[in-house]
Design a protein around this motif. Structure first.
Motif, short mmCIF file in Angstrom:
data_model
loop_
_atom_site.label_atom_id
_atom_site.label_comp_id
_atom_site.label_asym_id
_atom_site.label_seq_id
_atom_site.Cartn_x
_atom_site.Cartn_y
_atom_site.Cartn_z
N MET A 31 -3.34 -20.04 -9.21
CA MET A 31 -4.02 -19.15 -9.95
C MET A 31 -5.82 -19.16 -9.72
SD MET A 31 -1.78 -17.56 -11.64
CE MET A 31 -2.84 -16.50 -12.99
N SER A 32 -6.17 -20.23 -9.43
CA SER A 32 -7.70 -20.39 -9.15
C SER A 32 -8.03 -19.63 -7.73
CB SER A 32 -7.87 -22.07 -9.10
OG SER A 32 -9.39 -22.10 -8.49
N GLU A 33 -6.93 -20.13 -6.76
CA GLU A 33 -7.37 -19.44 -5.45
C GLU A 33 -7.14 -17.89 -5.42
OE1 GLU A 33 -8.26 -20.70 -2.47
OE2 GLU A 33 -8.66 -22.71 -3.99
N TRP A 34 -6.09 -17.42 -6.36
CA TRP A 34 -5.99 -15.99 -6.39
C TRP A 34 -7.06 -15.21 -7.03
CZ3 TRP A 34 -2.40 -13.40 -10.58
CH2 TRP A 34 -2.67 -11.97 -10.41
N PHE A 35 -7.83 -16.01 -8.03
CA PHE A 35 -8.80 -15.24 -8.77
C PHE A 35 -10.24 -15.28 -7.78
CE2 PHE A 35 -6.16 -14.97 -12.06
CZ PHE A 35 -6.62 -14.49 -13.22
N LYS A 36 -10.07 -16.31 -7.17
CA LYS A 36 -11.57 -16.38 -6.07
C LYS A 36 -11.10 -15.38 -5.21
CE LYS A 36 -12.23 -21.45 -6.34
NZ LYS A 36 -12.02 -22.96 -5.78
N HIS A 37 -10.34 -14.88 -4.53
CA HIS A 37 -9.93 -14.07 -3.50
C HIS A 37 -9.77 -12.76 -4.04
CE1 HIS A 37 -9.45 -18.03 -1.58
NE2 HIS A 37 -9.90 -17.32 -0.45
N PHE A 38 -10.02 -12.42 -5.43
CA PHE A 38 -9.97 -10.97 -5.65
C PHE A 38 -10.79 -10.11 -4.76
CE2 PHE A 38 -8.92 -11.50 -10.56
CZ PHE A 38 -7.65 -11.20 -10.23
N ASN A 39 -10.18 -8.88 -4.57
CA ASN A 39 -10.78 -7.93 -3.74
C ASN A 39 -11.39 -8.46 -2.32
OD1 ASN A 39 -10.58 -5.94 -5.98
ND2 ASN A 39 -12.48 -6.82 -6.71
N SER A 40 -10.61 -9.58 -1.86
CA SER A 40 -10.99 -9.86 -0.48
C SER A 40 -9.54 -9.60 0.39
CB SER A 40 -11.11 -11.27 -0.39
OG SER A 40 -9.87 -12.12 -0.68
N PRO A 41 -9.60 -9.77 1.75
CA PRO A 41 -8.57 -9.46 2.42
C PRO A 41 -7.41 -10.36 2.38
CG PRO A 41 -10.65 -9.09 3.57
CD PRO A 41 -10.93 -9.86 2.47
N GLN A 42 -7.82 -11.74 1.62
CA GLN A 42 -6.79 -12.58 1.48
C GLN A 42 -6.21 -12.64 0.02
OE1 GLN A 42 -9.96 -13.62 2.62
NE2 GLN A 42 -9.45 -13.34 4.81
N GLU A 43 -6.64 -11.35 -0.69
CA GLU A 43 -5.93 -11.49 -1.93
C GLU A 43 -4.56 -11.42 -2.07
OE1 GLU A 43 -6.13 -8.81 -6.25
OE2 GLU A 43 -7.40 -8.35 -4.44
N ALA A 44 -3.76 -10.46 -1.19
CA ALA A 44 -2.38 -10.48 -1.16
C ALA A 44 -1.72 -11.71 -0.88
CB ALA A 44 -1.81 -9.38 -0.35
N GLU A 45 -2.23 -12.48 -0.14
CA GLU A 45 -1.70 -13.86 0.23
C GLU A 45 -1.63 -14.89 -1.06
OE1 GLU A 45 -2.82 -17.75 3.12
OE2 GLU A 45 -3.70 -15.78 3.54
#
Length: 201
Positions: A142-156
């Motif tokens: 969850m931490s990694e997902w939230f960190k990558h909001f609105n980034s190219p890696q968000e879906a991953e």
């Protein structure tokens, strides 16, 4: 010549009655001796029961004092020790067939009870470890997902987070795709979001 017959006991004056008198008291003596032996066997049986129970209880307490991975790693030795305690106390009656069979029934029953207690504790620690690992995966993903909001890696990272959420739902017996599943996933995301400074309520 003096007679050895006690003339104060009239029935002792006849040889046949003397013999019956002898056998009567001999039988009493034999019965008394057998009762003494039986009492000694019973006392030994009870003492051995108590000592075995104490040994098993002490070993169980030692095992349950272990935590986490130590409890998981220590289970195999616990089982071996329980079996050895049973074997050691069974051997007390190995030269007495009747007592040996009786004690073996008791020792098998009580050793099984302590074996089950140990297995339940082991299982609880395995589940606890799995829960802790899953909880850690949940937090990290969850931490990694939230960190990558609105980034190219968000879906991953979102996919990785949902993979973990699927595992949690499965552990809870919730079927993926159901209304219950959707509610749990939504609640878990919301709960995590409310605990992180990266999310504004």
């Amino acid at each position: 010549v003096y007679s050895t017959v006690n003339t104060h006991l009239p029935f002792m004056n006849k040889p046949g009655k003397q013999m019956r008198f002898f056998f009567f008291f001999s039988e009493i003596a034999d019965n008394f001796a057998q009762r003494v032996i039986d009492r000694k066997k019973e006392a030994l049986f009870n003492q051995t029961q108590n000592e075995m129970l104490t040994a098993l209880s002490e070993r169980e307490n030692q095992y349950k004092a272990l935590k986490g991975q130590d409890a998981i790693d220590g289970y195999e030795q616990y089982v071996k020790d329980i079996n050895k305690i049973k074997s050691d106390y069974d051997s007390v009656f190995q030269s007495h067939k009747e007592e040996s069979h009786k004690f073996s029934l008791y020792s098998s029953d009580i050793a099984t009870k302590y074996g089950i207690e140990g297995k339940n504790y082991y299982d609880s620690k395995v589940i606890e470890k799995a829960d802790n690992e899953l909880s850690s995966l949940y937090s990290n993903s969850m931490s990694e997902w939230f960190k990558h909001f609105n980034s190219p890696q968000e879906a991953e990272f979102k996919k990785k987070a949902f993979d973990v959420l699927d595992q949690i739902a499965d552990r809870s017996g919730i079927v993926k795709g159901t209304e219950e599943y959707n509610k749990q996933v939504s609640d878990m995301i919301d709960t995590y979001a409310k605990t992180t400074v990266m999310y504004q309520i």
